[in-house]
Scaffold this motif. Structure first.
Motif, mmCIF file in Angstrom:
data_model
loop_
_atom_site.group_PDB
_atom_site.id
_atom_site.type_symbol
_atom_site.label_atom_id
_atom_site.label_comp_id
_atom_site.label_asym_id
_atom_site.label_seq_id
_atom_site.Cartn_x
_atom_site.Cartn_y
_atom_site.Cartn_z
ATOM 1 N N GLN A 73 -2.345 51.273 -26.772
ATOM 2 C CA GLN A 73 -3.513 50.493 -27.180
ATOM 3 C C GLN A 73 -4.611 50.694 -26.143
ATOM 4 N N ASP A 74 -5.258 51.824 -26.218
ATOM 5 C CA ASP A 74 -6.267 52.202 -25.233
ATOM 6 C C ASP A 74 -7.368 52.957 -25.968
ATOM 7 N N HIS B 62 4.995 50.983 -25.421
ATOM 8 C CA HIS B 62 4.089 52.071 -25.770
ATOM 9 C C HIS B 62 4.236 53.239 -24.808
#
Length: 270
Positions: free
Chosen positions: A86-87, A112
């Motif tokens: 989530q970047d 992740h």
């Protein structure tokens, strides 16, 4: 006449024979499964996945592309291992999640894989217990024999050293390092590095005490526990300035005290 299968195909066929895969599971043909792997119904194992001997993947779990699992890991239902980070900077580059041996991932755990700009790898050690709802973000490094209680959230680039234990609903901010054998009390919001061997608690978390129970349970020798008690008082309770206390303890004969001093001397990781 049929052509002989390639060596890769032979290896794949042997792996499938050795594993027990439920007919309702989806296992990509390129995934590599070790001996004795058990895959439950509706589980999904994507391409470019390696799962070591003796692992169990329960119903509805997902092992995403780029994941490398060691031996005897147990992955409960609705876990997602190796999902995309989530970047906002992540652009689909191939990255990995590397997991050691003998870990237990309980329901709804998410881990992740790394990012290209963060080194490309998220690493999980061995013999860890990840309770319901734990999240480990991209590029994190988690050591051996950790116990992360329900709802613990680790942000990107976090380092959790060996034997760390958390209470429920702990959150650790990006780039924070949590030292070995420390305990994060339930509900703590951790935005600064936590030294090894201590209890940290609060919003925002502060060092509260020496983690005497954790030290004993992780088999730290009695003489080292006594030395750490003395060092803790000098560093966190006594009247000496921190720098002077560190200087006095730098040559301490106890290896655990020297580990504490080295941690406190280390520069921030941000």
């Amino acid at each position: 006449m049929f052509a002989l299968p390639s060596a890769l195909r032979v290896t794949r066929m042997r792996a499938l024979v050795a594993a027990s895969i439920h007919p309702l599971a989806h296992v990509d043909p390129e995934a590599k499964l070790g001996e004795g792997v058990v895959v439950g119904p509706f589980a999904v194992i994507e391409r470019d996945v390696e799962i070591g001997d003796g692992c169990r993947i329960d119903a509805h779990a997902v092992i995403a592309a780029g994941s490398r699992l060691g031996r005897r890991n147990v992955v409960h239902s609705f876990v997602v291992l190796g999902g995309a980070p989530q970047d906002r900077r992540y652009a689909g580059e191939p990255t990995t999640l590397v997991v050691g041996d003998d870990n237990v991932f309980r329901e709804h755990v998410t881990v992740h894989r790394g990012t290209g700009h963060g080194g490309g790898v998220t690493r999980i050690g061995s013999a860890g217990l990840f309770m319901v709802g734990v999240h480990v973000a991209h590029d994190a490094v988690v050591g051996d024999r950790v116990t992360l209680a329900n709802g613990t959230l680790l942000a990107g680039h976090v380092v959790i050293e060996d034997h760390v234990v958390t209470g429920g609903h702990v959150a650790v901010a990006p780039f924070v390092r949590v030292g070995a054998r420390s305990f994060l009390a339930g509900g703590s919001m951790v935005e600064r590095d936590v030294p090894p061997f201590v209890i940290a608690e609060g919003n925002r978390a502060r060092v509260r005490a020496l983690n005497r129970v954790g030290l004993e349970r992780s088999l730290v020798p009695l003489e080292s526990r006594v030395a750490l008690k003395r060092a803790f008082r000098a560093l966190f309770v006594g009247d000496l300035p921190r720098a002077e206390a560190l200087a006095r303890l730098a040559s301490d004969p106890d290896p655990f005290v020297r580990e504490l001093v080295a941690f406190l001397h280390a520069p921030p990781r941000r």
